[in-house]
Scaffold this active site. Structure first.
Site, PDB file in Angstrom:
ATOM      1  N   GLU A 328       0.855  -1.198   0.000  1.00  0.00           N
ATOM      2  CA  GLU A 328       0.000   0.000   0.000  1.00  0.00           C
ATOM      3  C   GLU A 328       0.883   1.236   0.000  1.00  0.00           C
ATOM      4  OE1 GLU A 328      -2.451   3.313   1.826  1.00  0.00           O
ATOM      5  OE2 GLU A 328      -0.525   2.518   2.417  1.00  0.00           O
ATOM      6  N   GLU A 329       1.938   1.178   0.812  1.00  0.00           N
ATOM      7  CA  GLU A 329       2.799   2.360   0.980  1.00  0.00           C
ATOM      8  C   GLU A 329       3.612   2.674  -0.270  1.00  0.00           C
ATOM      9  OE1 GLU A 329       2.277   4.248   3.280  1.00  0.00           O
ATOM     10  OE2 GLU A 329       1.806   3.233   5.162  1.00  0.00           O
ATOM     11  N   ASP A 357      -7.765   1.783   7.442  1.00  0.00           N
ATOM     12  CA  ASP A 357      -6.364   2.200   7.441  1.00  0.00           C
ATOM     13  C   ASP A 357      -6.173   3.313   8.476  1.00  0.00           C
ATOM     14  OD1 ASP A 357      -3.764   2.720   6.804  1.00  0.00           O
ATOM     15  OD2 ASP A 357      -4.148   3.414   4.755  1.00  0.00           O
TER      16      ASP A 357
HETATM   17 ZN   LIG Z   1      -1.818   3.338   5.673  1.00  0.00          ZN
END
Ligand SMILES: [Zn+2]
Ligand SMILES: *[C@@H]1O[C@H](CO)[C@@H](O)[C@H](O)[C@H]1NC(C)=O
Ligand SMILES: *[C@@H]1O[C@H](CO)[C@@H](O)[C@H](O)[C@H]1NC(C)=O
Ligand SMILES: *[C@@H]1O[C@H](CO)[C@@H](O)[C@H](O)[C@H]1NC(C)=O
Length: 516
Positions: A328-329, A357
């Site tokens: 995701e990052e 998140d």
């Molecule tokens: Zn995150």
């Protein structure tokens, strides 16, 4: 689409459920022992929201967070700090930890890994000198290549026409020099690529606003050149001088690498429940390289795990599918990959996606993504209202925040799947009004340790974490019980285009980075 190799699957429903993972490569599925026939769970009661919420305890969440921090420390030898960045022992350990926990409920879930390749960039050193000065706000873009031979490259700043989104915008003078390009209209990656094609040795994208630009080039291209972002405030005097025909010398230097690695999403789906109608939810298993990521997104991924394990004591009417996304990052890579390889008939089975998140920010606000049916796939607003109703019922304040592409819901919305979610805030600053609404300190970020080394156990507000995990449980229980009144999925091309087009136009983020 290749079928997964599932062991000891009974009945068509489960087989269909498994193929819904739509993986490209064979995932590793848990080797299952004898199990109850699909769709029945003995005498387990039907899931009830209150009952599922009651299983959520701050102490259990905290115990898991402490364990996750130990896992992050596995990276210390290699990275010099605790981290769960993709490719690190801490991230591999996180995936193993989740898998091991799911093993205990392997009669209830079908689960496996979905491998995909991801790019991961590291900038070791960077420096931009303009007119012998070092601008304060010159930041290298994520996934930027290095300058040639990782050495300083000298040239003149050359102003590019318009926003630099077309080849014609690049004057010949750019060749061998540094392209100076205005932000806007097209992604940073496109500008860097066109600058490279025009022969530039580096590029600087300056903001049309005063603020700096923390951006990403996105998918690497062989034509990308070393690229910086620069604040509008610092860029303006240079632009003015260049427009009057003055020459400005500059030196760009970036030492960086962009690596391709294979990493894994984890997908788990209830064997019970209507396999054609699933509620899906996700959090991300990875952190940034700077720290252990206990709030971002240990809080979300552990909330999912607690809910998944406790759900196993109940039966469901609709299938529930959990995802722990990877990368995701690095720009929402895992969730993007997942949605992009779903066949249309599999896409349609996902009635909605819920994104979790950062649920425990230390200076939290209860934030609800402002997903609206006018701009997002129909159903997104009903999900938004479910969160609003729950906070209201519990006498808690909430705020709406932009639904603008900063987390893993992005790919779902772009592929026509209703989505929404809650969060507690990242680098944004808490206002005075919000301090009255939620407590905490105004004028301070919601999460002072966002993407920092200090995103550890102390960076969690347990009150917020427990409350939000109960809300996660409520959202799961609600849709696992019934989709009555929730809009049916359609794949009307025209509607889909209209909805996703509006979303695209208002979206500037892809993950935590600006890309346009
Ligand atoms: Zn995150
Ligand atoms: C299910 O309930 C039993 C009895 O209440 C409990 O001991 C067990 O831990 C629960 N299982 C899960 C996975 O939560
Ligand atoms: C909600 O916000 C108002 C101020 O807008 C405040 O007076 C109230 O105490 C808050 N409620 C809670 C539960 O914090
Ligand atoms: C978490 O938030 C609650 C409610 O605002 C507050 O009372 C508590 O002190 C906070 N805990 C920590 C550890 O900051």
């Amino acid at each position: 689409m290749p079928r997964l190799k599932a062991i000891a699957l009974h009945g068509l429903a489960a087989a269909v459920g498994v193929s819904a993972f739509a993986v490209q490569q064979k995932p590793i599925l848990h080797d299952q022992q004898a199990q109850a026939p699909t769709g029945t769970h003995g005498d387990k009661p039907l899931v009830d929201s209150e009952a599922l919420q009651d299983t959520i305890k701050a102490d259990n969440l905290l115990a898991r967070a402490k364990h996750l921090y130990k896992i992050a420390k596995l990276s210390e030898d290699k990275f010099g700090r605790p981290t769960r960045v993709i490719g690190s022992p801490g991230h591999e350990g996180t995936i193993k930890y989740i898998q091991k926990a799911l093993n205990a409920v392997s009669d209830y879930y079908t689960f496996g890994l979905q491998p995909f390749s991801a790019v991961s960039g590291t900038v070791f050193e960077s420096r931009l000198t303009i007119d012998d000065k070092l601008p304060f706000t010159a930041y290298p873009m994520s996934l930027t290549p290095p300058t040639k031979n990782k050495e300083p490259a000298d040239g003149n700043l050359v102003l590019v026409s318009n926003e630099g989104c077309n080849e014609e915008d690049y004057p010949e003078a750019v060749s061998g020099h540094i392209a100076f390009i205005k932000r806007g209209v097209c992604p940073f990656g496109t500008k860097s690529e066109l600058a490279g094609k025009a022969g530039a040795i580096a590029a600087v994208v300056y903001n049309y606003e005063d603020a700096p630009v923390g951006g990403t080039l996105g998918t690497p291209s062989k034509n990308h050149v070393a690229t910086f972002g620069l604040s509008g405030r610092e860029a303006r005097p240079y632009v003015e001088r260049l427009e009057t025909g003055k020459t400005i010398a500059a030196t760009a230097y970036i030492d960086a690498v962009v690596n391709q690695i294979v990493t894994n999403n984890i997908i788990a789906q209830t064997k019970g429940g209507d396999q054609e109608n699933c509620v899906m939810l996700g959090g991300h298993s990875d952190s940034v390289g700077e720290g252990p990521g206990i709030n971002d997104d240990g809080s979300g991924s552990l909330a999912l795990l607690e809910v998944a394990l406790n759900l196993a004591n109940f039966s469901v009417n609709n299938c529930v599918r959990f995802a722990w996304w990877s990368a995701e990052e690095e720009g929402l890579l895992g969730s993007d990959h997942y949605v992009s390889v779903l066949a249309p008939e599999e896409n349609k089975k996902i009635r909605l996606f819920m994104d979790y998140d950062m649920l425990a920010s230390p200076n939290f606000a209860y934030q609800v993504y402002d997903a609206r049916d006018a701009v997002n796939p129909v159903g997104s607003q009903a999900l938004r209202d479910l969160y609003v109703d729950w906070y209201t019922k519990h006498g808690l304040n909430y705020t709406f925040i932009p639904f603008d592409g900063r987390s893993d819901y992005d790919g779902f919305i772009r592929h026509g799947i209703p989505a929404g979610g809650i969060a507690t805030g990242a680098e944004g600053i808490k206002s005075r009004a919000e301090a009255r609404m939620f407590g905490g300190e105004y004028g301070v970020p919601y999460d002072v340790c966002y993407h920092e080394l200090c995103d550890d156990i102390r960076n969690l507000n347990l009150t917020a974490w427990e409350i939000n995990t109960k809300l996660v449980a409520h959202s799961v229980a609600t849709f696992a019980t019934s989709f009555d009144g929730f809009p049916k999925r359609t794949l009307d091309e025209e509607q889909l285009f209209a909805a996703t087009n509006m979303y695209r136009e208002q979206t500037k983020y892809h993950g935590d980075k600006l890309f346009v």
